[in-house]
Design a protein around this motif. Structure first.
Motif, short mmCIF file in Angstrom:
data_model
loop_
_atom_site.label_atom_id
_atom_site.label_comp_id
_atom_site.label_asym_id
_atom_site.label_seq_id
_atom_site.Cartn_x
_atom_site.Cartn_y
_atom_site.Cartn_z
N ARG A 34 0.83 -1.21 0.00
CA ARG A 34 0.00 0.00 0.00
C ARG A 34 0.87 1.26 0.00
N ASP B 6 -4.42 5.00 -1.04
CA ASP B 6 -4.49 3.56 -1.34
C ASP B 6 -5.33 3.32 -2.59
N THR C 129 -2.18 3.07 -5.22
CA THR C 129 -1.78 1.65 -5.20
C THR C 129 -2.06 0.94 -6.53
N PRO D 218 -6.22 -1.84 -4.99
CA PRO D 218 -5.98 -1.23 -3.67
C PRO D 218 -5.78 -2.31 -2.60
N SER D 219 -5.18 -1.91 -1.51
CA SER D 219 -4.95 -2.87 -0.42
C SER D 219 -6.26 -3.27 0.25
#
Length: 413
Positions: free
Chosen positions: A38, A328, A332, A341-342
């Protein structure tokens, strides 16, 4: 238009991510964790954020940390310093109360070697004065009653709050009520009451916990023992909205129990809990606790908290969480190998049509970013001091994410 990022800046991150990807690619079955991959750039801080560390936005259940705030301990040490004399060094109090094994202290007492075991310790020297014998006796009992804990963590924060308690069977050979009533000094009386309250909490004698709290801690008091006692008392309350309300008061008044409060907080009772709040400040704290665990866009809560408490420390923290969420969601997918995204919600399918999903989410996230930015711009002049500075830094970061570099620079001037 694709956002423009500083070439030097991205070379640093690209190198880091390349090293991580190579490091894990040779291990069959292993990959970079979502939290590791992230991108999180915004790390502006306000004094007081430390106790909120576990609640930073994270791909994990909680943000990983191996430290806890010592502010409560420091307050307790200062209370002892004030009681026994200003010549006492609070660091010496801390060494005895929080760094010394109970067996070591008791053995030194029984062998009459306290002074040599703890040389030049001003707290020990004060306790050994004949006039302070009652205080020494209290410390000896407190050491016997110490519960097992792990350095850097508070095991009482987890679900099985009684599992590690060293259950000294003292009810047969120690009369708590007599000890409290026989204490001539109000300082000692309250501390004996706290030892008894905590003991009865782990013994699951809830009625005694409530009685001790009402008798010795319910009234206004500046001692750090009050929020500690309130924490144990709250967990003995059967009414869950009321328990939430009491826990929110603990959360707002001390640092050591913040993680424990959130772990034991009863979710989905917002309306019922808010109904018990006595003022806007209390309502803002309850809404802040509710928001600390929300991984989704939460501007609604931020707006509500601002109306209640515009200079709230918790409001700053939650605003920072929103920025980290946007980093994020936007950065990301663009700059990591995973491409997602995380934190991904179950309703978002990145695999059926990746390009379409990426574009849709990017547009949606940029719109949310601008909504947050415009709101912060609209309230900035209504805040002051550290809050205003924090919001200014936040707006600048949002401009950076949105590729409005010059606007971000100008707002910081």
């Amino acid at each position: 238009m694709e956002p423009k990022i500083s070439p030097i800046f991205m070379r640093v991150f690209s190198s880091l991510l390349f090293v991580l990807s190579v490091q894990f690619s040779f291990a069959c079955g292993w990959s970079v964790s979502p939290e590791t991959s992230r991108l999180a750039l915004f790390r502006a801080q306000r004094e007081g954020f430390f106790k909120l560390t576990p609640f930073y936005y994270s791909a994990d259940y909680y943000y990983a940390t191996n430290t806890v705030s010592s502010v409560d301990q420091e307050k307790n040490c200062l209370e002892w310093k004030k009681k026994l004399g200003y010549s006492i060094n609070p660091d010496d109090v801390h060494k005895i109360l929080y760094e010394t094994d109970s067996e070591q202290f008791q053995t030194a007492f029984e062998n009459k070697t306290l002074k040599s075991t703890f040389p030049k310790n001003t707290f020990v020297e004060a306790l050994l004065l004949s006039k302070n014998k009652a205080f020494l006796n209290y410390i000896l009992l407190a050491k016997k009653l110490e519960y097992g804990n792990v350095e850097y963590t508070k095991w009482e924060s987890w679900d099985q709050v009684g599992s590690n308690y060293k259950n000294y069977d003292l009810e047969d050979n120690f009369d708590f009520e007599k000890k409290i009533k026989s204490a001539k000094d109000s300082f000692l009386k309250q501390r004996y009451a706290f030892l008894a309250l905590r003991y009865y909490f782990y013994a699951q004698q809830k009625q005694k916990v409530a009685e001790l709290f009402n008798d010795y801690f319910a009234s206004e008091s500046n001692t750090i023992l009050k929020p500690w006692a309130l924490y144990y008392n709250a967990l003995c309350v059967e009414n869950l909205p009321l328990q939430n309300y009491l826990l929110s008061k603990v959360f707002n008044s001390c640092e050591e129990k913040s993680f424990a409060v959130v772990r034991h907080y009863n979710w989905k009772l917002t309306v019922e809990t808010l109904a018990l709040a006595q003022n806007d400040e209390e309502r803002s704290v309850i809404l802040s606790i509710e928001s600390l665990r929300n991984p989704a866009p939460d501007l609604k809560s931020i707006k509500e908290i601002f109306e209640l408490s515009p200079n709230s420390l918790f409001l700053s923290f939650l605003i920072g969480r929103e920025v980290n969420k946007l980093e994020d969601w936007i950065f990301t997918p663009q700059y990591t190998n995973d491409g997602t995204p995380s934190v991904v919600f179950s309703s978002t399918d990145w695999y059926e049509n990746y390009a379409k999903t990426k574009d849709e989410n990017f547009n949606k996230d940029i719109l949310y970013l601008r909504e947050l930015e415009y709101f912060l711009i609209s309230i900035r002049e209504q805040t002051s001091d550290a809050q205003k500075d924090y919001i200014t830094a936040t707006i600048a970061q949002l401009c950076f994410i949105d590729d409005h570099i010059d606007e971000g620079k100008n707002i910081l001037i």
